[in-house]
Design a protein around this motif. Sequence first.
Motif, short mmCIF file in Angstrom:
data_model
loop_
_atom_site.label_atom_id
_atom_site.label_comp_id
_atom_site.label_asym_id
_atom_site.label_seq_id
_atom_site.Cartn_x
_atom_site.Cartn_y
_atom_site.Cartn_z
N VAL A 12 0.88 -1.16 0.00
CA VAL A 12 0.00 0.00 0.00
C VAL A 12 0.92 1.21 0.00
N ARG A 13 0.88 1.97 -1.08
CA ARG A 13 1.76 3.13 -1.14
C ARG A 13 0.93 4.36 -0.80
N ALA A 14 0.67 4.54 0.47
CA ALA A 14 -0.16 5.64 0.97
C ALA A 14 0.15 5.81 2.44
N GLY A 15 0.01 7.03 2.94
CA GLY A 15 0.24 7.27 4.37
C GLY A 15 -0.67 6.37 5.18
N GLY A 16 -0.10 5.66 6.14
CA GLY A 16 -0.90 4.71 6.91
C GLY A 16 -0.56 3.27 6.57
N GLY A 17 0.05 3.06 5.38
CA GLY A 17 0.53 1.73 5.02
C GLY A 17 -0.58 0.70 4.97
N ALA A 56 10.42 3.24 8.16
CA ALA A 56 9.25 2.39 8.43
C ALA A 56 8.55 2.15 7.11
N ALA A 57 9.32 1.65 6.14
CA ALA A 57 8.82 1.57 4.76
C ALA A 57 8.37 0.16 4.41
N SER A 58 8.37 -0.76 5.38
CA SER A 58 8.04 -2.19 5.22
C SER A 58 9.30 -2.94 4.80
N ARG A 100 1.56 -16.25 13.45
CA ARG A 100 0.30 -15.53 13.61
C ARG A 100 0.41 -14.15 12.96
N PRO A 101 -0.72 -13.47 12.74
CA PRO A 101 -0.62 -12.12 12.18
C PRO A 101 0.34 -11.26 13.02
N PRO A 102 1.22 -10.53 12.34
CA PRO A 102 2.38 -9.96 13.04
C PRO A 102 2.21 -8.56 13.62
C1 FAD Z 1 -5.22 -7.00 3.21
C2 FAD Z 1 -4.30 -7.10 4.40
C3 FAD Z 1 -4.80 -7.58 5.61
C4 FAD Z 1 -3.96 -7.69 6.72
N1 FAD Z 1 -4.50 -8.09 7.90
C5 FAD Z 1 -3.75 -8.15 9.00
C6 FAD Z 1 -4.32 -8.49 10.27
O1 FAD Z 1 -5.52 -8.69 10.38
N2 FAD Z 1 -3.50 -8.57 11.35
C7 FAD Z 1 -2.16 -8.34 11.25
O2 FAD Z 1 -1.47 -8.46 12.28
N3 FAD Z 1 -1.59 -7.99 10.08
C8 FAD Z 1 -2.34 -7.89 8.95
N4 FAD Z 1 -1.79 -7.50 7.76
C9 FAD Z 1 -0.33 -7.27 7.70
C10 FAD Z 1 0.03 -5.87 8.23
O3 FAD Z 1 -0.72 -4.89 7.59
C11 FAD Z 1 1.54 -5.66 8.00
O4 FAD Z 1 2.24 -6.70 8.65
C12 FAD Z 1 2.00 -4.33 8.60
O5 FAD Z 1 1.26 -3.27 8.07
C13 FAD Z 1 3.49 -4.14 8.31
O6 FAD Z 1 3.86 -2.85 8.74
P1 FAD Z 1 5.09 -2.11 8.08
O7 FAD Z 1 5.21 -0.83 8.82
O8 FAD Z 1 6.25 -3.04 8.05
O9 FAD Z 1 4.71 -1.83 6.55
P2 FAD Z 1 3.52 -1.02 5.84
O10 FAD Z 1 2.27 -1.10 6.65
O11 FAD Z 1 3.48 -1.54 4.45
O12 FAD Z 1 3.99 0.50 5.85
C14 FAD Z 1 5.00 0.99 5.00
C15 FAD Z 1 4.75 2.47 4.69
O13 FAD Z 1 5.90 3.02 4.08
C16 FAD Z 1 5.52 3.78 2.93
N5 FAD Z 1 6.66 3.74 1.99
C17 FAD Z 1 7.26 2.67 1.45
N6 FAD Z 1 8.28 3.01 0.69
C18 FAD Z 1 8.36 4.36 0.75
C19 FAD Z 1 9.23 5.31 0.16
N7 FAD Z 1 10.27 4.96 -0.62
N8 FAD Z 1 9.00 6.63 0.41
C20 FAD Z 1 7.97 7.02 1.22
N9 FAD Z 1 7.12 6.14 1.82
C21 FAD Z 1 7.32 4.83 1.57
C22 FAD Z 1 4.28 3.09 2.40
O14 FAD Z 1 3.51 3.99 1.61
C23 FAD Z 1 3.60 2.72 3.71
O15 FAD Z 1 2.82 3.79 4.17
C24 FAD Z 1 -2.59 -7.35 6.63
C25 FAD Z 1 -2.08 -6.86 5.41
C26 FAD Z 1 -2.93 -6.72 4.31
C27 FAD Z 1 -2.37 -6.17 3.02
#
Ligand code: FAD
Length: 442
Positions: A43-48, A182-184, A416-418
């Motif tokens: 998801v490339r949007a604020g909030g991820g 925090a970009a995943s 489990r979901p992380p």
């Molecule tokens: C449909 C779906 C359902 C899910 N359900 C669950 C659930 O029920 N329970 C659970 O525990 N987990 C669930 N997950 C997984 C969970 O959403 C992720 O594990 C979690 O969001 C990971 O967090 P993160 O911060 O690593 O990455 P992300 O949430 O992906 O956040 C990364 C952020 O960085 C931004 N970004 C990336 N690259 C750049 C860049 N170069 N410049 C600027 N911004 C950038 C992105 O836009 C994004 O906002 C689900 C995921 C999906 C897709």
Amino acid sequence: MLERRLPSCDVVHYRETIKPLTQVDADAWAYRTSGISFDWIRVRAGGGRSLVWGGWLLWPEAQNFKDAAAADQPWPFPIEAIATHIRRARNLLNIRQAPMPPHFAAVGAKLGLEVEEKLAAVGPCGCRAFVSLDWRRRSTLRPNRVVLELLANRRGRVTGVSYVDAETGARGIATGRAVVLAASPIETARLLLASPGAAPANAHGLVGTGLTDHLVASYLVLVPQPAPATEPATPMDRAAFVPRFVNLGRKNRRDYPGGFTLELHGPEPLLELGADGIRALGLDPTAAADASYFLVHAIGETLPHPDRKVTLDPDRLDRYGRRIPVIHQAQSDAEPRRARDMEETALAVADALATPGSRIFPLRETLTPGGIAHEAGGAVLGRSPQRAVTDLCGRVQNLRGLYVADASLMPTGLDRPPTLTVLGLAMNTADSLLEHLATGAL
Ligand SMILES: Cc1cc2nc3c(=O)[nH]c(=O)nc-3n(C[C@H](O)[C@H](O)[C@H](O)COP(=O)(O)OP(=O)(O)OC[C@H]3O[C@@H](n4cnc5c(N)ncnc54)[C@H](O)[C@@H]3O)c2cc1C
């Protein structure tokens, strides 16, 4: 049925609204896979991804950390060390414990499985999943800014980032006393690997390694009867969870390490899958009005593999001129055994939920990684710079002013979901950063 839920919980509208969020611009966010193909849900949007997530909140268990140690992928601390952070993260969420649907309790009793109530973060309407932007306080969001590179000075201090505005193409620099990545997992690894100034972070070749994702065995049970009108009002409520029951001490020993958990959903009206979803099952949407469905997902742990990692393509650039990430996938001999066990268990649950005339559809190849968006690792935390990209605070080793606060930190992806664990680790990073700012230890 739908009218009964409006305006507080229009599931079809919600699904339609979030669909574009996972359809990212393929030229701007190109990647390729090596080994086994991998569907990278972004998801490339604020909030991820919390903009679209299912809201399942699962506390990590001591056994998860023990599995990792046995597989020589230790977490650097016992679970108790981050329990306070996880609790704080949990308290900030809008949490609701769903009532136990009686049909899931009955299936548990029939199969000898413990079934627990779903604990979920829910949005204000009671069905929309929690959105991390709701959590934003005194911060300024700069939308459309795609970070290209981390900037560092000659003394090994990270000073900011360069970015491009995705709408105007304008390029710029943002500076600060610290940068938090925090970009995943895959994108955080890419940024670390792509930034010459961040090269010291990869002194031991660890950036991008330790990548994990879940195996998922999924079945849909098509039930020829409508979802009962007496069911609770929101889909967040029509769900339950089966905690791990394999490889717990001497109980239910299996011929693979780690374990798996189950998510149970339903019944939902079949129409809520939308016309395309119904056609994908080979069914006629016009004949679906009275049918309903259950979903059974078994979510299984994969432990890190030396060949599962993120690197950068030496030749291929994306629209912004960045080297694209290459996601290398590999599987251990244990994974087919774990996948088979997950399939048998999920299928037994699906069978038990089926009524006369029901049909069961497998929804995916269990051994095909990706598509579940639970990847972890790539900038793993640990005690020693020889084995970890960040220290225990999430501070990147060998550089000053650079922190990580996403799923990249996780040494293993758990069974489990992380997200609750990810949030706990992010809290840990945030606290450490505040302390370092206050004490001048940056
Ligand atoms: C449909 C779906 C359902 C899910 N359900 C669950 C659930 O029920 N329970 C659970 O525990 N987990 C669930 N997950 C997984 C969970 O959403 C992720 O594990 C979690 O969001 C990971 O967090 P993160 O911060 O690593 O990455 P992300 O949430 O992906 O956040 C990364 C952020 O960085 C931004 N970004 C990336 N690259 C750049 C860049 N170069 N410049 C600027 N911004 C950038 C992105 O836009 C994004 O906002 C689900 C995921 C999906 C897709």
